[in-house]
Scaffold this active site. Structure first.
Site, PDB file in Angstrom:
ATOM      1  N   LYS A  69       6.513  -7.206   6.216  1.00 58.02           N
ATOM      2  CA  LYS A  69       6.368  -7.131   7.671  1.00 58.02           C
ATOM      3  C   LYS A  69       6.015  -8.524   8.181  1.00 58.02           C
ATOM      4  O   LYS A  69       5.738  -9.423   7.384  1.00 58.02           O
ATOM      5  CB  LYS A  69       5.310  -6.104   8.057  1.00 58.02           C
ATOM      6  CG  LYS A  69       3.901  -6.436   7.616  1.00 58.02           C
ATOM      7  CD  LYS A  69       2.976  -5.438   8.257  1.00 58.02           C
ATOM      8  CE  LYS A  69       1.557  -5.587   7.791  1.00 58.02           C
ATOM      9  NZ  LYS A  69       0.671  -4.644   8.435  1.00 58.02           N
TER      10      LYS A  69
ATOM     11  N   CYS B 114       0.795  -1.236   0.000  1.00 58.61           N
ATOM     12  CA  CYS B 114       0.000   0.000   0.000  1.00 58.61           C
ATOM     13  C   CYS B 114       0.826   1.285   0.000  1.00 58.61           C
ATOM     14  O   CYS B 114       0.665   2.110  -0.891  1.00 58.61           O
ATOM     15  CB  CYS B 114      -0.949   0.005   1.192  1.00 58.61           C
ATOM     16  SG  CYS B 114      -2.228  -1.257   1.051  1.00 58.61           S
TER      17      CYS B 114
HETATM   18  N1  LIG Z   1      -3.490  -5.398   1.245  1.00 58.49           N
HETATM   19  C1  LIG Z   1      -3.791  -4.481   2.171  1.00 58.49           C
HETATM   20  O1  LIG Z   1      -3.303  -4.508   3.306  1.00 58.49           O
HETATM   21  C2  LIG Z   1      -4.772  -3.379   1.845  1.00 58.49           C
HETATM   22  C3  LIG Z   1      -5.288  -2.588   2.878  1.00 58.49           C
HETATM   23  C4  LIG Z   1      -6.206  -1.588   2.572  1.00 58.49           C
HETATM   24  C5  LIG Z   1      -6.579  -1.384   1.251  1.00 58.49           C
HETATM   25  N2  LIG Z   1      -6.051  -2.142   0.260  1.00 58.49           N
HETATM   26  C6  LIG Z   1      -6.501  -1.907  -1.118  1.00 58.49           C
HETATM   27  O2  LIG Z   1      -7.436  -2.930  -1.453  1.00 58.49           O
HETATM   28  C7  LIG Z   1      -7.337  -3.270  -2.845  1.00 58.49           C
HETATM   29  C8  LIG Z   1      -7.074  -4.759  -2.993  1.00 58.49           C
HETATM   30  O3  LIG Z   1      -5.822  -5.063  -2.401  1.00 58.49           O
HETATM   31  P1  LIG Z   1      -5.363  -6.560  -2.116  1.00 58.49           P
HETATM   32  O4  LIG Z   1      -4.106  -6.486  -1.359  1.00 58.49           O
HETATM   33  O5  LIG Z   1      -6.513  -7.342  -1.563  1.00 58.49           O
HETATM   34  O6  LIG Z   1      -5.076  -7.061  -3.622  1.00 58.49           O
HETATM   35  P2  LIG Z   1      -4.877  -8.549  -4.152  1.00 58.49           P
HETATM   36  O7  LIG Z   1      -4.001  -8.429  -5.346  1.00 58.49           O
HETATM   37  O8  LIG Z   1      -4.466  -9.434  -3.021  1.00 58.49           O
HETATM   38  O9  LIG Z   1      -6.327  -9.020  -4.601  1.00 58.49           O
HETATM   39  C9  LIG Z   1      -7.016  -8.515  -5.700  1.00 58.49           C
HETATM   40  C10 LIG Z   1      -7.801  -9.672  -6.344  1.00 58.49           C
HETATM   41  O10 LIG Z   1      -8.710  -9.148  -7.301  1.00 58.49           O
HETATM   42  C11 LIG Z   1      -8.853 -10.091  -8.345  1.00 58.49           C
HETATM   43  N3  LIG Z   1      -9.462  -9.444  -9.511  1.00 58.49           N
HETATM   44  C12 LIG Z   1      -8.955  -8.478 -10.315  1.00 58.49           C
HETATM   45  N4  LIG Z   1      -9.873  -8.103 -11.243  1.00 58.49           N
HETATM   46  C13 LIG Z   1     -10.976  -8.829 -11.010  1.00 58.49           C
HETATM   47  C14 LIG Z   1     -12.282  -8.881 -11.595  1.00 58.49           C
HETATM   48  N5  LIG Z   1     -12.625  -8.089 -12.629  1.00 58.49           N
HETATM   49  N6  LIG Z   1     -13.163  -9.755 -11.114  1.00 58.49           N
HETATM   50  C15 LIG Z   1     -12.839 -10.557 -10.063  1.00 58.49           C
HETATM   51  N7  LIG Z   1     -11.646 -10.542  -9.456  1.00 58.49           N
HETATM   52  C16 LIG Z   1     -10.730  -9.687  -9.912  1.00 58.49           C
HETATM   53  C17 LIG Z   1      -7.432 -10.595  -8.537  1.00 58.49           C
HETATM   54  O11 LIG Z   1      -7.397 -11.835  -9.201  1.00 58.49           O
HETATM   55  C18 LIG Z   1      -6.932 -10.662  -7.083  1.00 58.49           C
HETATM   56  O12 LIG Z   1      -7.135 -11.952  -6.534  1.00 58.49           O
HETATM   57  C19 LIG Z   1      -6.226  -2.375  -3.400  1.00 58.49           C
HETATM   58  O13 LIG Z   1      -6.803  -1.230  -3.954  1.00 58.49           O
HETATM   59  C20 LIG Z   1      -5.413  -2.021  -2.171  1.00 58.49           C
HETATM   60  O14 LIG Z   1      -4.742  -0.789  -2.312  1.00 58.49           O
HETATM   61  C21 LIG Z   1      -5.170  -3.143   0.528  1.00 58.49           C
END
Ligand SMILES: NC(=O)c1ccc[n+]([C@@H]2O[C@H](COP(=O)([O-])OP(=O)(O)OC[C@H]3O[C@@H](n4cnc5c(N)ncnc54)[C@H](O)[C@@H]3O)[C@@H](O)[C@H]2O)c1
Length: 442
Positions: free
Chosen positions: A324, A263
């Site tokens: 982390k 992030c």
């Molecule tokens: N990881 C964190 O700690 C965290 C915390 C707060 C916010 N976020 C935000 O949340 C969002 C997701 O982050 P994440 O870490 O979970 O990402 P991630 O990459 O772990 O997961 C995203 C998932 O979305 C799927 N995907 C993409 N396009 C798709 C579609 N059209 N239909 C269905 N599935 C689809 C991918 O295959 C993937 O599995 C980001 O915007 C991130 O900035 C993340």
């Protein structure tokens, strides 16, 4: 309520599972068929403490399902979350919204009846309005309200954060959507979690402002650490001394190798770009990103300088690879820079991480060797660097460690050891912001 969660990654899987644990009926959807298949088999594709049990319980209760196709779930959903990735766009640092846009189009074509579409993904200010246009174009008849509900969970403590958040932010000015969102989060009011309703643009900005502020706090203490090294002083005591001030707070004041993760790096860049284009540049954050990048590069040099032998042909043991502890997430981990700069100088790298090695293999060069434990990793090495502060590294048997290392050199990039513990045993110890300490002359 019926919830469809599009994107079953670190955020989607945790959020979807927690919503189902509150009693809602949830379908988590992902395009990645292997991920969905594993989940259907009861296997959790990511490492997140407590998640496996929670998924199993809610699947067994019939409240949580998984699918690769969104049609059925979106048709019957009251709320559809978009929790897909928003990585940095190559070249300019803007958030890549292609996954978010694609998901919105699919939802628009499928939704039936009044549906609340919620961005849980971190998206730049104005994305909610863009989605409204995309949806109106794809399905002019659709009755959809677009809401921003950014997520603040921390990997490694995600379930606790989701169930007991400091706050929930909901951005909408649609009264029907507000009612649906209030009902969805009602179980949290039992925990007295403040629910902050704002305009949508404001909610989108809150997420970036929060991450940028935290990145700035980390970078601030890292610079204080550099200063301590030059002028004498202990950055941990400086952090405690300022952190006890209620106006400052003690969290995110741990000096280390620079922030990484999925992030902060991408979100600071995206905020910076948005602000530049809006004509209100965030100069503080521009500086933070530059300082952090050079810090990550400096950490490899710090390890090389600590060695008593020339780098070419030397072996360095690397403890901890994930960005982390308590996650397997390797995205933008400081370990990537450190390992690469060691390899660039001809060092052989042997690494160990309690859970991140499978992910690490995907992103680190093939020449990295992996060990089965911390002592196996240190065996015959010319120095050891602690990159991630896993609990498993906090109480190593230092006498055993000294025995297995070829040279007793420890670079502790997380300051998890009191320098005296190592120095008294004859180690050369290099920490962060506590001076470069070597054993007393005999
Ligand atoms: N990881 C964190 O700690 C965290 C915390 C707060 C916010 N976020 C935000 O949340 C969002 C997701 O982050 P994440 O870490 O979970 O990402 P991630 O990459 O772990 O997961 C995203 C998932 O979305 C799927 N995907 C993409 N396009 C798709 C579609 N059209 N239909 C269905 N599935 C689809 C991918 O295959 C993937 O599995 C980001 O915007 C991130 O900035 C993340």
């Amino acid at each position: 309520m019926r919830v469809a969660m599009i994107g079953t990654g670190y955020v989607g899987l945790v959020s979807g599972t927690c919503f189902s644990d509150f009693g809602h009926e949830v379908t988590c959807i992902d395009k990645d068929a292997s991920k969905i298949e594993r989940l259907k088999q009861g296997e959790i594709p990511i490492f997140e403490p407590g998640l496996e049990d929670l998924v199993r319980r809610n699947v067994a209760a019939g409240r949580l399902q998984f699918d690769t196709d969104l049609t059925q779930a979106v048709r019957s959903a009251d709320v559809v979350f978009i929790a897909v990735g928003t990585p940095s766009r190559r070249g300019d640092g803007h958030a890549d919204l292609s996954y978010v846009h694609a998901a919105a189009r699919e939802i628009a074509r499928t939704a039936e009846g009044f549906t609340v579409v919620v961005t849980k993904s971190t998206v730049p200010v104005g994305t909610g309005s863009d989605l409204e246009h995309i949806i109106a174009e794809a399905a002019p008849e659709a009755d959809i309200a677009v809401v921003s509900n950014p997520e603040f969970l921390r990997e490694g403590a995600a379930i606790e954060d989701f169930k007991r958040p400091d706050r929930v932010v909901i951005g909408t000015d649609d009264p029907r959507a507000r009612e649906v969102m209030a009902a969805l989060y009602r179980p949290l009011s039992l925990n007295a979690a403040p629910i902050l309703f704002t305009e949508r643009n404001t909610a989108e900005l809150i997420k970036y402002a929060a991450n940028a502020f935290l990145a700035m706090k980390i970078t601030f203490i890292n610079e204080m650490a550099d200063l301590c090294e030059k002028v004498g002083g202990n950055v941990q005591e400086v952090a405690r001394g300022i952190g006890l001030d209620g106006r400052i707070g003690s969290k995110f004041l741990h000096a280390g190798p620079g922030y990484g993760g999925s992030c902060f790096p991408k979100d600071t860049l995206a905020l910076m770009r948005t602000a530049q284009e809006a004509g209100a540049p965030t100069r503080l954050i521009e500086t933070v990103t530059t300082v952090n990048e050079s810090r990550k590069a400096a950490m490899g040099r710090r390890v090389l300088e600590a060695l008593d032998v020339p780098p070419r042909g030397a072996t360095v043991a690397v403890l901890g690879l994930t960005f982390k502890p308590n996650t397997d997430d390797m995205r933008d981990s400081p370990a990537i820079n450190i390992v690469q700069s060691l390899l660039d100088r001809g060092v052989k790298v042997r690494a160990f991480d309690p859970v991140g090695m499978a992910e690490a293999r995907k992103v680190l060069p093939d020449s990295v060797e992996y060990a089965s434990g911390p002592y196996e990793c240190a065996e015959g090495a010319d120095g050891l660097v602690i990159v991630t502060e896993w609990d498993a590294f906090r109480a190593l048997d230092l006498d055993r460690l000294k025995q297995v290392l070829r040279s007793p050199i420890v670079v502790d990039l997380r300051n998890i050891y009191p320098p005296g513990d190592l120095i008294s045993r004859g180690f050369k110890y290099v920490g962060i912001g506590r001076g470069h300490l070597t054993p007393a002359a005999p």
